[in-house]
Design a protein around this motif. Structure first.
Motif, PDB file in Angstrom:
ATOM      1  N   PRO A 119       0.728  -1.280   0.022  1.00  0.00           N
ATOM      2  CA  PRO A 119      -0.058   0.069  -0.033  1.00  0.00           C
ATOM      3  C   PRO A 119       0.860   1.314   0.105  1.00  0.00           C
ATOM      4  CG  PRO A 119      -0.970  -1.565   1.503  1.00  0.00           C
ATOM      5  CD  PRO A 119       0.532  -2.121   0.894  1.00  0.00           C
ATOM      6  N   GLN A 120       1.873   1.247   0.717  1.00  0.00           N
ATOM      7  CA  GLN A 120       2.809   2.527   0.629  1.00  0.00           C
ATOM      8  C   GLN A 120       3.235   2.961  -0.715  1.00  0.00           C
ATOM      9  OE1 GLN A 120       3.471  -0.371   2.456  1.00  0.00           O
ATOM     10  NE2 GLN A 120       5.547  -0.496   2.736  1.00  0.00           N
ATOM     11  N   TRP A 121       3.392   1.857  -1.500  1.00  0.00           N
ATOM     12  CA  TRP A 121       4.023   1.990  -2.832  1.00  0.00           C
ATOM     13  C   TRP A 121       2.890   2.501  -3.742  1.00  0.00           C
ATOM     14  CZ3 TRP A 121       8.828   3.445  -3.158  1.00  0.00           C
ATOM     15  CH2 TRP A 121       9.581   3.287  -2.500  1.00  0.00           C
ATOM     16  N   ARG A 122       1.887   1.849  -3.572  1.00  0.00           N
ATOM     17  CA  ARG A 122       0.794   1.894  -4.675  1.00  0.00           C
ATOM     18  C   ARG A 122       0.692   3.634  -5.200  1.00  0.00           C
ATOM     19  NH1 ARG A 122      -3.241  -0.999  -2.248  1.00  0.00           N
ATOM     20  NH2 ARG A 122      -1.896  -2.954  -2.790  1.00  0.00           N
ATOM     21  N   VAL A 123       0.263   4.392  -4.102  1.00  0.00           N
ATOM     22  CA  VAL A 123       0.051   5.753  -4.584  1.00  0.00           C
ATOM     23  C   VAL A 123       1.230   6.299  -5.232  1.00  0.00           C
ATOM     24  CG1 VAL A 123      -0.401   8.009  -3.727  1.00  0.00           C
ATOM     25  CG2 VAL A 123      -1.725   6.068  -2.719  1.00  0.00           C
ATOM     26  N   ARG A 138       1.538   4.873  -8.944  1.00  0.00           N
ATOM     27  CA  ARG A 138       0.506   5.576  -9.634  1.00  0.00           C
ATOM     28  C   ARG A 138       0.978   7.133 -10.017  1.00  0.00           C
ATOM     29  NH1 ARG A 138      -6.025   5.659  -9.293  1.00  0.00           N
ATOM     30  NH2 ARG A 138      -5.951   7.231 -11.465  1.00  0.00           N
ATOM     31  N   ALA A 139       1.586   7.897  -8.788  1.00  0.00           N
ATOM     32  CA  ALA A 139       1.564   9.206  -9.366  1.00  0.00           C
ATOM     33  C   ALA A 139       2.912   9.398  -9.997  1.00  0.00           C
ATOM     34  CB  ALA A 139       2.344   9.924  -7.862  1.00  0.00           C
ATOM     35  N   VAL A 198      -0.011  -1.514 -11.105  1.00  0.00           N
ATOM     36  CA  VAL A 198      -0.741  -0.372 -10.590  1.00  0.00           C
ATOM     37  C   VAL A 198      -1.137   0.521 -11.739  1.00  0.00           C
ATOM     38  CG1 VAL A 198      -0.315   1.708  -9.225  1.00  0.00           C
ATOM     39  CG2 VAL A 198       0.800  -0.294  -8.549  1.00  0.00           C
ATOM     40  N   THR A 232      -3.283   3.397 -13.838  1.00  0.00           N
ATOM     41  CA  THR A 232      -3.100   4.882 -13.913  1.00  0.00           C
ATOM     42  C   THR A 232      -4.563   5.326 -14.795  1.00  0.00           C
ATOM     43  OG1 THR A 232      -2.098   4.847 -15.967  1.00  0.00           O
ATOM     44  CG2 THR A 232      -0.732   5.039 -14.236  1.00  0.00           C
TER      45      THR A 232
END
Length: 160
Positions: free
Chosen positions: A23-27, A30-31, A108, A110
């Motif tokens: 979870p800490q890498w998903r955002v 995506r960014a 992930v 986009t």
């Protein structure tokens, strides 16, 4: 296999591929990918992602392997450490091609790539470097995506 079984298998693979991204890498991923999408054209983005895959290969080098079975085993050991799924390797003797079927790559999505297929470019660079560094590898042979294969990514290592 029934069509319903194929759909279930594909959904399961997609689920596990998405779940494989902490979870800490998903955002962050995506960014980062959406930033690359908005600042680089498709070709430049694909090239950059292949370079990232090649760099990953240099950070996770494989020893020289004597057979495709040994190579597949070493690749899978290394992919397991990184929680990047697994690969199945087959040889198409008639077309002088090595086929790679990568299952459960971390994906992930986009806004422009809902399935996270951009990871295929990273896999091209990763496998291209791993295969290119094996004994007897010829220069100028590349790994390229053939396309999705159910919930997996199909790639080919061949000239041209």
């Amino acid at each position: 296999m029934l069509v319903q079984d194929q759909i279930t298998d594909q959904n399961a693979l997609t689920y596990f591929a998405r779940r494989g991204v902490a979870p800490q890498w998903r955002v962050f991923l995506r960014a980062m990918m959406e930033t690359l999408e908005s600042h680089l054209d498709h070709g430049a983005r694909e090239g950059l992602l292949r370079m990232v895959g090649a760099r990953m290969a240099s950070l996770m080098p494989l020893p020289a392997c004597g057979t495709l079975d040994e190579l597949e085993s070493r690749m899978n050991d290394t992919l397991a450490i990184a929680d990047w799924g697994y690969v199945q390797i087959s040889l198409d003797v008639n077309n002088r091609t090595v086929m790679l079927r990568h299952v459960a790559a971390p994906m992930v999505g986009t806004h422009a790539d809902l399935t996270g297929s951009w990871v295929g470019s990273v896999l091209e660079g990763l496998y291209g470097s791993w295969l290119g560094n094996q004994p007897g590898a010829e220069p100028g042979i590349h790994v390229r995506r053939v396309g999705p294969d159910g919930g997996a990514m199909l790639l080919r290592y061949a000239r041209g």
